[in-house]
Design a protein around this motif. Structure first.
Motif, short mmCIF file in Angstrom:
data_model
loop_
_atom_site.label_atom_id
_atom_site.label_comp_id
_atom_site.label_asym_id
_atom_site.label_seq_id
_atom_site.Cartn_x
_atom_site.Cartn_y
_atom_site.Cartn_z
N LEU A 43 0.85 -1.19 0.00
CA LEU A 43 0.00 0.00 0.00
C LEU A 43 0.88 1.24 0.00
O LEU A 43 1.71 1.42 0.89
N ASN A 44 0.69 2.08 -0.98
CA ASN A 44 1.44 3.33 -1.06
C ASN A 44 0.45 4.48 -1.17
O ASN A 44 -0.31 4.56 -2.15
N ILE A 45 0.43 5.35 -0.18
CA ILE A 45 -0.52 6.47 -0.14
C ILE A 45 0.25 7.78 -0.24
O ILE A 45 1.18 8.02 0.54
N GLU A 46 -0.12 8.61 -1.20
CA GLU A 46 0.53 9.90 -1.39
C GLU A 46 -0.52 11.01 -1.35
O GLU A 46 -1.62 10.85 -1.85
N GLY A 47 -0.14 12.15 -0.76
CA GLY A 47 -1.05 13.28 -0.67
C GLY A 47 -1.85 13.31 0.61
O GLY A 47 -2.73 14.17 0.79
N VAL A 103 -11.31 -16.55 -18.41
CA VAL A 103 -11.31 -16.74 -16.96
C VAL A 103 -10.26 -15.84 -16.32
O VAL A 103 -10.51 -15.20 -15.29
N ARG A 104 -9.08 -15.77 -16.94
CA ARG A 104 -8.02 -14.90 -16.40
C ARG A 104 -8.45 -13.43 -16.42
O ARG A 104 -8.22 -12.70 -15.45
N GLU A 105 -9.05 -13.01 -17.52
CA GLU A 105 -9.50 -11.62 -17.62
C GLU A 105 -10.58 -11.32 -16.58
O GLU A 105 -10.59 -10.24 -15.98
N GLU A 106 -11.48 -12.27 -16.38
CA GLU A 106 -12.55 -12.07 -15.40
C GLU A 106 -11.98 -11.97 -14.00
O GLU A 106 -12.39 -11.11 -13.20
N ASN A 107 -11.01 -12.83 -13.67
CA ASN A 107 -10.39 -12.78 -12.35
C ASN A 107 -9.64 -11.47 -12.14
O ASN A 107 -9.67 -10.89 -11.05
N ALA A 108 -8.95 -11.02 -13.19
CA ALA A 108 -8.21 -9.75 -13.09
C ALA A 108 -9.17 -8.58 -12.89
O ALA A 108 -8.90 -7.67 -12.09
N GLU A 109 -10.29 -8.61 -13.59
CA GLU A 109 -11.28 -7.53 -13.45
C GLU A 109 -11.89 -7.54 -12.05
O GLU A 109 -12.08 -6.48 -11.44
N GLU A 110 -12.17 -8.74 -11.53
CA GLU A 110 -12.72 -8.83 -10.18
C GLU A 110 -11.73 -8.32 -9.14
O GLU A 110 -12.11 -7.65 -8.17
N PHE A 111 -10.45 -8.63 -9.34
CA PHE A 111 -9.43 -8.14 -8.41
C PHE A 111 -9.34 -6.62 -8.46
O PHE A 111 -9.30 -5.95 -7.41
N SER A 112 -9.34 -6.07 -9.67
CA SER A 112 -9.28 -4.62 -9.81
C SER A 112 -10.48 -3.95 -9.16
O SER A 112 -10.35 -2.93 -8.46
N GLN A 113 -11.66 -4.54 -9.35
CA GLN A 113 -12.86 -3.97 -8.75
C GLN A 113 -12.82 -4.08 -7.23
O GLN A 113 -13.28 -3.19 -6.51
N SER A 114 -12.24 -5.17 -6.72
CA SER A 114 -12.15 -5.33 -5.27
C SER A 114 -11.25 -4.27 -4.65
O SER A 114 -11.52 -3.78 -3.55
N LEU A 115 -10.18 -3.88 -5.37
CA LEU A 115 -9.31 -2.82 -4.87
C LEU A 115 -10.04 -1.49 -4.84
O LEU A 115 -9.90 -0.71 -3.88
N GLU A 116 -10.83 -1.23 -5.88
CA GLU A 116 -11.61 0.00 -5.92
C GLU A 116 -12.60 0.04 -4.75
O GLU A 116 -12.71 1.06 -4.04
N SER A 117 -13.30 -1.07 -4.53
CA SER A 117 -14.27 -1.13 -3.44
C SER A 117 -13.60 -1.00 -2.08
O SER A 117 -14.15 -0.39 -1.16
N ALA A 118 -12.40 -1.58 -1.95
CA ALA A 118 -11.67 -1.48 -0.69
C ALA A 118 -11.33 -0.03 -0.37
O ALA A 118 -11.46 0.42 0.78
N LYS A 119 -10.88 0.71 -1.38
CA LYS A 119 -10.55 2.12 -1.17
C LYS A 119 -11.80 2.91 -0.75
O LYS A 119 -11.75 3.71 0.19
N VAL A 120 -12.90 2.66 -1.46
CA VAL A 120 -14.14 3.39 -1.16
C VAL A 120 -14.61 3.07 0.25
O VAL A 120 -14.94 3.98 1.04
N GLU A 236 -3.91 9.91 -3.62
CA GLU A 236 -3.59 8.70 -4.37
C GLU A 236 -3.38 7.51 -3.44
O GLU A 236 -2.65 7.58 -2.46
N ILE A 237 -4.03 6.41 -3.78
CA ILE A 237 -3.85 5.14 -3.07
C ILE A 237 -3.45 4.11 -4.11
O ILE A 237 -4.25 3.73 -4.96
N ASP A 238 -2.21 3.67 -4.04
CA ASP A 238 -1.68 2.73 -5.03
C ASP A 238 -1.46 1.38 -4.36
O ASP A 238 -0.79 1.29 -3.33
N ILE A 239 -2.04 0.34 -4.93
CA ILE A 239 -1.90 -1.01 -4.39
C ILE A 239 -1.11 -1.83 -5.40
O ILE A 239 -1.55 -2.02 -6.53
#
Length: 355
Positions: A43-47, A103-120, A236-239
């Motif tokens: 986790l890298n947070i700037e600002g 399947v790989r693309e779906e898993n990657a999209e789910e992971f990306s969405q989970s990061l977005e939801s985690a930040k929110v 900025e929150i970079d994971i």
């Protein structure tokens, strides 16, 4: 004896040669959301001011056999008998109607969405404002919108009517008949991204006309896009975490962000691991492979495991010695449990229980 030996050899050879439609799940790597992975902070947070945190908040994973790998009968039998693996139908992990790449693309999209939801979820928990906007989440290949709308475009209006939620887009499109034109007012993805980097809201917009077509399953008008919600953050929150897919790390990332942005330690220096999906409102959802994840957590040194309440029954079937399963249904539940952990209030912990 010779005959029996030859028969045994024949059976073993057959077992090695016979391929069965199963896949194997086993404990995967665990990563401390408060620490580093491959030499870089997870986790890298700037600002925004951050604080050092001790202890562990480990997200957990499951290792699975590849989509193209076919187990033989001996491997399947060994996996069924082993305590640290699970053999499941191949189609459970890799549906027959999807390619390995899909399947790989779906898993990657789910992971990306989970990061977005985690930040929110984390920022809302800390009462830090989070902006929302409706965007083009994806464009169907070969659909009417291909080449006209692009993933990341901000949708301001449809036919001049402002949109506030993704469902508004679908509703306004389906008010048309197939073959009619729909006018989208959008801010192109690149302009929106540039504005976000400056900490500004994207301005302006242009009209894009798309001719609808009929859906395959009925006569609804569609344009071949999926609308979604995008969020803007005041800093900025970079994971950074590669080679991980699926939505199950959301809870632990949300807790890691909260810990980094607040004074003190959420864990009190204890080793806590866990899993669970999370949405923008902080609700925690169930995941797959729970038993493999508890084994991975305990092997790494965890003493407490934050468990989605709907996974408690499955997790209780084979709890690793020395691991306490803590039931959570929301991020608030998790934070209250962590308070009990750091204060040594074992009696107050909401443990997973049978039934």
């Amino acid at each position: 004896m010779l005959t029996a030996t030859l028969l045994l050899i024949a059976v073993l050879c057959a077992g090695v040669l016979i391929r069965v439609p199963y896949a194997e799940m086993s404990p995967g790597p665990t990563v401390d959301t408060l620490g580093e992975h491959n030499g870089e902070p997870v986790l890298n947070i700037e600002g925004r001011r951050t604080y050092e945190a001790s202890g562990h908040l480990n997200m957990t994973t499951v290792r699975v056999t590849g989509a193209d790998y076919r187990m033989n009968l001996v491997e399947a039998l060994y996996g069924w008998l082993a305590d640290d693996s699970a053999v499941v139908p191949h189609s459970t992990l890799y549906p027959d109607d999807k390619s390995a790449e899909e399947v790989r693309e779906e898993n990657a999209e789910e992971f990306s969405q989970s990061l977005e939801s985690a930040k929110v979820a984390a920022l809302r928990e800390l009462e830090i404002p989070v902006g929302e906007r409706v965007v083009v989440a994806s464009v169907v290949k070969g659909g009417p919108a291909q080449g006209r709308l692009h993933a990341g475009d901000v949708i301001r209006a449809v036919d001049g009517e402002p949109v506030e939620q993704p469902d508004d887009v679908a509703r306004l499109v389906t008010e048309h008949e197939p073959g009619e034109d729909v006018v989208f007012t959008v801010v192109p993805a690149k302009r929106a991204e540039a504005a976000e980097k400056k900490g500004e809201e994207p301005t302006g917009g242009r009209d894009v006309t798309v001719t609808t077509t009929a859906a395959d399953d009925d006569k609804r008008a569609i344009v071949g896009i999926r609308a979604g919600l995008d969020h803007t953050f005041p800093f900025e929150i970079d994971i950074k975490l590669a080679d991980v897919g699926g939505p199950s790390a959301g809870l632990m990332f949300a807790l890691g962000i909260v810990d980094k942005l607040t004074k003190g330690d959420l864990t009190g220096g204890e080793f806590v691991a866990g899993t669970g999906t999370i949405d923008g409102e902080g609700a925690v959802g169930p995941i797959g492979g729970i038993q493999m994840k508890t084994i991975a957590a305990r092997d790494k040194g965890a003493e407490y495991f934050l468990t989605p309440e709907d996974n408690c029954a499955g997790a209780l079937r084979d709890v690793p010695d020395g691991l306490t399963l803590v039931k959570v249904g929301t991020i608030d539940d998790a934070l209250e449990a962590l308070e009990d952990i750091r204060e040594g209030n074992e009696a107050g912990l909401p443990r997973c229980t049978a039934g």
